[in-house]
Every structure is written in structure tokens, then in C-alpha cells.
Design a protein around this motif. Structure first.
Motif, PDB file in Angstrom:
ATOM      1  N   GLU A 428     -31.272  13.621  -4.627  1.00  0.00           N
ATOM      2  CA  GLU A 428     -31.581  14.141  -3.141  1.00  0.00           C
ATOM      3  C   GLU A 428     -33.040  14.915  -3.193  1.00  0.00           C
ATOM      4  O   GLU A 428     -33.658  14.712  -2.063  1.00  0.00           O
ATOM      5  CB  GLU A 428     -30.467  15.146  -2.779  1.00  0.00           C
ATOM      6  CG  GLU A 428     -29.327  14.377  -2.602  1.00  0.00           C
ATOM      7  CD  GLU A 428     -28.103  15.401  -1.997  1.00  0.00           C
ATOM      8  OE1 GLU A 428     -27.278  15.037  -1.422  1.00  0.00           O
ATOM      9  OE2 GLU A 428     -28.176  16.510  -2.561  1.00  0.00           O
ATOM     10  N   LYS A 429     -33.438  15.509  -4.210  1.00  0.00           N
ATOM     11  CA  LYS A 429     -34.632  16.058  -4.485  1.00  0.00           C
ATOM     12  C   LYS A 429     -35.735  15.184  -4.356  1.00  0.00           C
ATOM     13  O   LYS A 429     -36.739  15.315  -3.760  1.00  0.00           O
ATOM     14  CB  LYS A 429     -34.715  16.836  -5.704  1.00  0.00           C
ATOM     15  CG  LYS A 429     -36.067  17.271  -5.849  1.00  0.00           C
ATOM     16  CD  LYS A 429     -36.377  18.421  -5.102  1.00  0.00           C
ATOM     17  CE  LYS A 429     -37.914  19.317  -5.409  1.00  0.00           C
ATOM     18  NZ  LYS A 429     -38.190  20.179  -4.218  1.00  0.00           N
ATOM     19  N   ALA A 430     -35.563  13.867  -5.186  1.00  0.00           N
ATOM     20  CA  ALA A 430     -36.444  12.825  -5.086  1.00  0.00           C
ATOM     21  C   ALA A 430     -36.583  12.151  -3.905  1.00  0.00           C
ATOM     22  O   ALA A 430     -38.086  12.029  -3.400  1.00  0.00           O
ATOM     23  CB  ALA A 430     -35.968  11.686  -6.221  1.00  0.00           C
ATOM     24  N   LEU A 431     -35.482  12.012  -3.061  1.00  0.00           N
ATOM     25  CA  LEU A 431     -35.959  11.434  -1.535  1.00  0.00           C
ATOM     26  C   LEU A 431     -36.214  12.545  -0.672  1.00  0.00           C
ATOM     27  O   LEU A 431     -37.187  12.070   0.097  1.00  0.00           O
ATOM     28  CB  LEU A 431     -34.406  10.984  -1.183  1.00  0.00           C
ATOM     29  CG  LEU A 431     -33.784   9.856  -1.799  1.00  0.00           C
ATOM     30  CD1 LEU A 431     -32.488   9.611  -1.368  1.00  0.00           C
ATOM     31  CD2 LEU A 431     -34.737   8.525  -1.055  1.00  0.00           C
ATOM     32  N   ALA A 441     -32.812   6.220  -3.655  1.00  0.00           N
ATOM     33  CA  ALA A 441     -31.653   6.004  -2.487  1.00  0.00           C
ATOM     34  C   ALA A 441     -30.418   5.168  -3.291  1.00  0.00           C
ATOM     35  O   ALA A 441     -29.188   5.609  -2.949  1.00  0.00           O
ATOM     36  CB  ALA A 441     -32.315   5.351  -1.344  1.00  0.00           C
ATOM     37  N   ASN A 442     -30.886   4.143  -3.847  1.00  0.00           N
ATOM     38  CA  ASN A 442     -29.933   3.235  -4.537  1.00  0.00           C
ATOM     39  C   ASN A 442     -29.062   4.017  -5.445  1.00  0.00           C
ATOM     40  O   ASN A 442     -27.851   4.117  -5.550  1.00  0.00           O
ATOM     41  CB  ASN A 442     -30.633   2.391  -5.424  1.00  0.00           C
ATOM     42  CG  ASN A 442     -29.662   1.064  -5.815  1.00  0.00           C
ATOM     43  OD1 ASN A 442     -29.032   0.349  -5.361  1.00  0.00           O
ATOM     44  ND2 ASN A 442     -29.456   1.176  -7.103  1.00  0.00           N
ATOM     45  N   ASN A 443     -29.652   4.785  -6.423  1.00  0.00           N
ATOM     46  CA  ASN A 443     -28.819   5.743  -7.531  1.00  0.00           C
ATOM     47  C   ASN A 443     -27.956   6.862  -6.757  1.00  0.00           C
ATOM     48  O   ASN A 443     -26.876   7.085  -7.274  1.00  0.00           O
ATOM     49  CB  ASN A 443     -29.952   6.573  -8.223  1.00  0.00           C
ATOM     50  CG  ASN A 443     -30.638   5.574  -9.288  1.00  0.00           C
ATOM     51  OD1 ASN A 443     -30.110   4.342  -9.600  1.00  0.00           O
ATOM     52  ND2 ASN A 443     -31.776   5.727  -9.626  1.00  0.00           N
ATOM     53  N   LYS A 468     -27.376   3.636   3.878  1.00  0.00           N
ATOM     54  CA  LYS A 468     -28.284   3.491   5.178  1.00  0.00           C
ATOM     55  C   LYS A 468     -29.708   3.752   4.819  1.00  0.00           C
ATOM     56  O   LYS A 468     -30.808   2.888   5.254  1.00  0.00           O
ATOM     57  CB  LYS A 468     -27.931   4.437   6.267  1.00  0.00           C
ATOM     58  CG  LYS A 468     -28.485   4.347   7.505  1.00  0.00           C
ATOM     59  CD  LYS A 468     -28.140   5.510   8.473  1.00  0.00           C
ATOM     60  CE  LYS A 468     -29.155   5.280   9.864  1.00  0.00           C
ATOM     61  NZ  LYS A 468     -28.554   6.495  10.909  1.00  0.00           N
ATOM     62  N   GLN A 469     -30.096   4.805   4.222  1.00  0.00           N
ATOM     63  CA  GLN A 469     -31.478   4.847   3.713  1.00  0.00           C
ATOM     64  C   GLN A 469     -31.882   3.770   2.657  1.00  0.00           C
ATOM     65  O   GLN A 469     -33.172   3.379   3.151  1.00  0.00           O
ATOM     66  CB  GLN A 469     -31.393   6.539   3.135  1.00  0.00           C
ATOM     67  CG  GLN A 469     -32.996   6.860   2.986  1.00  0.00           C
ATOM     68  CD  GLN A 469     -33.056   8.213   2.689  1.00  0.00           C
ATOM     69  OE1 GLN A 469     -32.044   8.837   2.547  1.00  0.00           O
ATOM     70  NE2 GLN A 469     -34.350   8.955   2.485  1.00  0.00           N
TER      71      GLN A 469
END
Length: 512
Positions: A428-431, A441-443, A468-469
Motif C-alpha cells: 500500500e505504501k508503494a502504491l 497492485a498485483n502483489n 481494480k487498480q
């Protein structure tokens, strides 16, 4: 054939040429005029003769260093360095030689060495405006515009109308967000010297970046009327137009440069940049053609081979990627980033030991190359060396704590040790740092489903948002939608809803 009309294009330079017969000072003034117009080859010819007559003239040396550029080559730089070292040893109390030595070190990509030499020069002569200006230039190279501004203002107290110092001050102000101040400094530079090539060019760049196309191009054309063949101008404009999405205009700049028949290294650089533009436009065949042409034009250039390697890697042509990266490294063995790219291909081809060596070599060349630590984390993941994997990610995190790739790698390292909640937070931090990070998003989608299967049934909404993302990222990047749609279907999302999400303009409407 005599061309008297050439005199009309630049009568000031014509007058200087006429005056520069035998006097050393007159010829130095002519060399300065050439440099001010970015006509460095002509300046160099005059200056080499002057330095043959008086090798210890610090002002002639400063002008000579202005002629040094990216295509001068390391060999010439080392030769000049040796001469300046000798002059410093012969005249240890002459601050001008230390100042010039600092400038050359900066030109040879050694800002720390440059800063040290300039501080020594200023200790000998704190009232040297050129040394103060160069101290500001070092800070610009170090991305410290506030410090650069302070040094440049000091230089201007001693020489308030120096056009070069005023331009550097404008650059510092632009980086600090003071665009009106930057424009005012450039105006002052041009009022001081109306034939200052880089003053006109910098003003044109500033206007173009602000969207004032017509006025910006007028300034660029004024600069080019002083020296039409300067290749840097064409590369700068190509970059500006490319960043603004005007890819056809960017290509036009490079085609114009190619028509001017530049030296082979410059021509190859233009061809390689055209290849990059073709790739951005989705014309992969055109990109390969230009990269291949660049490799033929300049057999010593590494960039075309690196670009061909990148394309092969994107298409999972691993053998071609290995060959191209190795060709690039033959030409540029000290390139840490190329070692990293080679390492990742070796990971994909299950050559873990060789990949580890490539990443370690990258870190030896550049200890700040944090992506090499991420590569090592992948090597250790496949080797089931969990602690080493986490250690490498932590090393990368120390160097680049705000990089989305690092946070994604941290998530992977935590996930393989079943620390799913912490892994979720890392993805979530990466996104949050990079909303279009497809792998994150995949992970995130996968780890949330794992947690659901482990009994956390309240995570369905978050898992749906993650997939969805991923779906929208794949749509925008023209990637396969299959995995995202399958996972969304498993989460209970019907086809009509998915089609609505994919509809152009859906996001804009939902955010309104």
C-alpha cells in the motif's frame, strides 16, 4: 568564395576579429566572444595558441575550460588535469590555478574534488568572482539551489554584470520556484551581453516550459543565429517537447540536427534519442532501427546497445537482452546501471551466481546504486535465503526510503516469511508513492486474498480495490487484463461492472 554578408550577421564579432592581430589581450577578448556565442571550437583554436605563448595565464585557462564538453573525452580531460596540476605545484599561492583545477574536476564529474579545490582557491583569494561563481555551480550540480544562490550573489557583488553568473543565478531561482526572478536575471544577463548564446537559450527554455511557445522559440532562434550548429540546443528542445507530449516537434529538432552533419558521436546520440521517441510512440520497429543505426554510427557508444537490451528484456527475449547488455558493458565497463540490468536478466535465466556477481559489481562501482540491493534480494529469494533477502531490502530502504520499488520489494520479503499484514502495508505504501505501480497492485491483491483465505473475510472490499487498480493500470499501459478480470470475477464483480470501470472517462466522472 568571399561572403561579405556573414559580417552583417554578427558585426561585433567581425570587429573583434579585425582588432585581434597580435595583442594577447585582444585575442583573449576574441576567444571570450567565441565562447559567449558557444562557438567553442573557434575559441579553442585561439586559446591553444595563447597558452602556447603563456602557459600560466589563469584567465586564458578558464576560457579554455569553457571549451571542454561532454564529447571532449576523458583523455583530453586527463591531459588538461596534468597541466593544471603542474601549474598549481609551480605557483602554489596563485588561486587562479586552483580555481581552474576545481572547474575541470567538476566538468569531469567530480563535484567533491571540485568543491575542495575551490575552497582552497578562495582561501588564497576570497575576492575572485569566478571562484565564487564556480562554488555556486558546484552547488547546482549537488541539487542545492539555495546554497548556489548564496554563492552566486556573492560573485555578483564583485562583478554585477557578468552574464554567465546571472544565468546561473536564474537557474538557481528557477529551481527554487521563483520564475519571475529567473526571467529578470536572464534579462539582466542579455542587457549586459546581447550576444550571450546561453542567455537567450535559457530564456527560451524558461518560456517554453511556461507554455509561451512563440516567444520561447523566438529566443531560441536568436541563440541559434549566433551558433546554429550547437548540438546541445537541439537535445534540450527535444527533451522539453517530449516532456510536454509534443513528440513530433521533438523528432523535428533531432532531424534538423542530423541535417547539420554533426560529428559521429553526436549523430549517434541523436539517432538513439529518436529511437527512444519511437518507442514512446509505440513504434518498436522504428525504435530498433534507430538504435541499430546509432550503434553503427558510433561503434564506441554504449547507449544504443543498452536500449536494445531494454527492449529485448521487455519482450522476454532473454538471450538477446544478455547479448546487448554485454555489448554495452564492453563499451562502458564502469556503468553500474548496466550491471544491474544484466543482473536482472541473469535472474530471469536462472543464473543466480552470475546475477549475484553482477549486482555486487554494480555496488562496487556505485555504492549508492540501491536497485542492485533489490536485485540481490531477488537472488536470495530464489535461493531461499530469507534473512539475506530482507537484509538487502533494508539496505535499499536506507538509500531510497521514498522509492516505490523498494517498498514493493519489502512487501515481497515480508510475504515470503508469512508476515502478511506488514506486507500489505508495504504494498500500500508503494502504491501511495506510485499509483501506477503494476507489480505492487498485483502483489497487494494476492496478499489480501491470502489473508481472506486465512479467515479475514472483511478484506473483500480492499482486495477488490487492489485488483481494480491493477485492472486500470493494465488498461492504461496496454497490458493484458486477464489476470485482473479473473480475480475480480472470483471476488463477485460482474462483467458489466468491470466494463464500466474500463470505460474511458470513468475515473474522471467518479472523482467529480
Amino acid at each position: 568564395m568571399a561572403r561579405p554578408w556573414l559580417k552583417l550577421l554578427d558585426p561585433g564579432l567581425t570587429a573583434l576579429k579585425t582588432a585581434a592581430r597580435t595583442s594577447f589581450d585582444d585575442r583573449l577578448a576574441l576567444a571570450r566572444a567565441y565562447n559567449g556565442r558557444a562557438r567553442h571550437e573557434e575559441a579553442r583554436e585561439v586559446l591553444d595558441q595563447l597558452l602556447a605563448e603563456d602557459r600560466s595565464n589563469a584567465e586564458a585557462w578558464f576560457e579554455r575550460l569553457l571549451c571542454f564538453n561532454d564529447h571532449s573525452g576523458e583523455e583530453e580531460g586527463l591531459e588538461l588535469m596534468g597541466q593544471l596540476d603542474s601549474l598549481r605545484d609551480e605557483q602554489p599561492t596563485a588561486g587562479g590555478h586552483l580555481r581552474n583545477l576545481g572547474y575541470l574536476r567538476l566538468l569531469m564529474q567530480d563535484p567533491d574534488g571540485a568543491e575542495h579545490a575551490l575552497h582552497q582557491a578562495l582561501a588564497l583569494n576570497g575576492q575572485d568572482p569566478k571562484a565564487l561563481e564556480l562554488a555556486g555551480l558546484v552547488q547546482l550540480h549537488l541539487n542545492q539551489p539555495s546554497d548556489a544562490k548564496a554563492w552566486l550573489l556573492k560573485a555578483l557583488t564583485l562583478n554585477p554584470k557578468d552574464p554567465r553568473t546571472l544565468r546561473l543565478l536564474a537557474i538557481a531561482m528557477e529551481q527554487l520556484g521563483d520564475l519571475s526572478g529567473a526571467e529578470a536575471q536572464l534579462m539582466a544577463a542579455l542587457q549586459s551581453e546581447e550576444t550571450y548564446y546561453w542567455g537567450w537559450h535559457a530564456l527560451g527554455e524558461l518560456l517554453l516550459k511556461r507554455g509561451e511557445l512563440a516567444e520561447g522559440l523566438r529566443c531560441i532562434q536568436r541563440a541559434r543565429s549566433l551558433h546554429v550548429s550547437d548540438p546541445t540546443s537541439y537535445f534540450i528542445l527535444a527533451e522539453i517537447f517530449s516532456e510536454q507530449g509534443h513528440l513530433e516537434l521533438a523528432q523535428g529538432q533531432l532531424h534538423t540536427l542530423m541535417l547539420l552533419a554533426p560529428p559521429a558521436p553526436v549523430l549517434a546520440e541523436a539517432q538513439a534519442l529518436l529511437g527512444e521517441l519511437k518507442r514512446d510512440m509505440g513504434d518498436r520497429d522504428g525504435a530498433v532501427s534507430y538504435f541499430s543505426l546509432a550503434a553503427e554510427t558510433d561503434p564506441d557508444a554504449s547507449n544504443p546497445w543498452a536500449a536494445l537490451g531494454d527492449m529485448a528484456r521487455e519482450e522476454c527475449r532473454w538471450d538477446d537482452a544478455l547479448r546487448c547488455y554485454r555489448e554495452a558493458l564492453m563499451r562502458e565497463p564502469d556503468a553500474a546501471d548496466l550491471q544491474v540490468q544484466l543482473g536482472y536478466v541473469l535472474v530471469e535465466t536462472h543464473q543466480g551466481t552470475a546475477a549475484e556477481q553482477a549486482f555486487l559489481q554494480a555496488l562496487e562501482l556505485d555504492p549508492g546504486e540501491y536497485s542492485a540491493y533489490l536485485g540481490l534480494s531477488e537472488v536470495y529469494r530464489f535461493a531461499n535465503r530469507r534473512e539475506d533477502q530482507i537484509s538487502m531490502v533494508e539496505q535499499a530502504m536506507t538509500l531510497a526510503p521514498q522509492d516505490a520499488d523498494v517498498w514493493n520489494a519489502r512487501g515481497v520479503a515480508l510475504e515470503v516469511t508469512n508476515r502478511w499484514r506488514e506486507a500489505t502495508e508495504a504494498y500500500e505504501k508503494a502504491l501511495a508513492l506510485e499509483p501506477h505501480h503494476r507489480k505492487a497492485a498485483n502483489n497487494l491483491g494476492f496478499v489480501l486474498e491470502k489473508r481472506m483465505n486465512g479467515g479475514e473475510s472483511d478484506l473483500r472490499g480492499r482486495a477488490t480495490e487492489a485488483w481494480k487498480q491493477r485492472l486500470l493500470i493494465c488498461r492504461d499501459e496496454d497490458q493484458s487484463l486477464k489476470m485482473a478480470t479473473e480475480h475480480l470475477a472470483n471476488l463477485g464483480i460482474d462483467d458489466d461492472t468491470i466494463r464500466e470501470w474500463l470505460r474511458p472517462g470513468f475515473l474522471a466522472e467518479s472523482e467529480a
